[in-house]
Scaffold this active site. Sequence first.
Site, PDB file in Angstrom:
ATOM      1  N   HIS A  52       0.843  -1.193   0.000  1.00 33.84           N
ATOM      2  CA  HIS A  52       0.000   0.000   0.000  1.00 33.84           C
ATOM      3  C   HIS A  52       0.879   1.244   0.000  1.00 33.84           C
ATOM      4  O   HIS A  52       2.023   1.218   0.463  1.00 33.84           O
ATOM      5  CB  HIS A  52      -0.887   0.025   1.245  1.00 33.84           C
ATOM      6  N   GLU A  54       0.822   3.956   1.839  1.00 33.78           N
ATOM      7  CA  GLU A  54       1.275   4.415   3.147  1.00 33.78           C
ATOM      8  C   GLU A  54       2.445   3.584   3.662  1.00 33.78           C
ATOM      9  O   GLU A  54       3.409   4.135   4.216  1.00 33.78           O
ATOM     10  CB  GLU A  54       0.136   4.351   4.178  1.00 33.78           C
ATOM     11  N   CYS A  82      -6.493   2.245   5.447  1.00 31.01           N
ATOM     12  CA  CYS A  82      -7.137   0.991   5.829  1.00 31.01           C
ATOM     13  C   CYS A  82      -6.624   0.567   7.215  1.00 31.01           C
ATOM     14  O   CYS A  82      -5.740   1.218   7.777  1.00 31.01           O
ATOM     15  CB  CYS A  82      -6.832  -0.078   4.782  1.00 31.01           C
ATOM     16  N   CYS A  85      -2.725   0.041   7.269  1.00 31.97           N
ATOM     17  CA  CYS A  85      -1.970   1.286   7.152  1.00 31.97           C
ATOM     18  C   CYS A  85      -2.141   2.159   8.386  1.00 31.97           C
ATOM     19  O   CYS A  85      -1.184   2.786   8.847  1.00 31.97           O
ATOM     20  CB  CYS A  85      -2.379   2.022   5.887  1.00 31.97           C
TER      21      CYS A  85
END
Length: 149
Positions: A52, A54, A82, A85
């Site tokens: 992801h 992040e 999410c 993260c």
Amino acid sequence: MDHEYFMGQALALAREAAASGDVPVGCVIVREGKIVGQGRNRREERGDATAHAEVEAIRDACACLGSWRLHRCTLYVTLEPCPMCAGAIVNARVDEVRYGVRDEKAGCCGSVLNLFEERFNHRPRIYQGPLERECGEVLQEFFQNLREI
């Protein structure tokens, strides 16, 4: 701090993700007015559920700063983090999170739940915006194009 400028940098990374076939999410981490970490969604590209934006930006910032503690940093991301993260943000001790648009299906800064309000040892400040419209448009366009294929 120029929040629009830094969210614009995250948005440029989101567009790179879309161009490579990944969901368009981009992220930059800023300390003292300087970008110290950046990342974009690469789940499809790498076949890695943890790739992801992040997480990539946190890894990049830790390498840049030589520490896992990202005190005095602001994280700008185009989509609400999410659970994974948000947990990484807490663990990295990021002071502030600014996200573009809410994620009603998986967002953990208030949409589904707010992980930062739980009794962890660190609680980042969270803000929605700036550039909400632009962040939403890039996601909407990406998913619209997928449906047309």
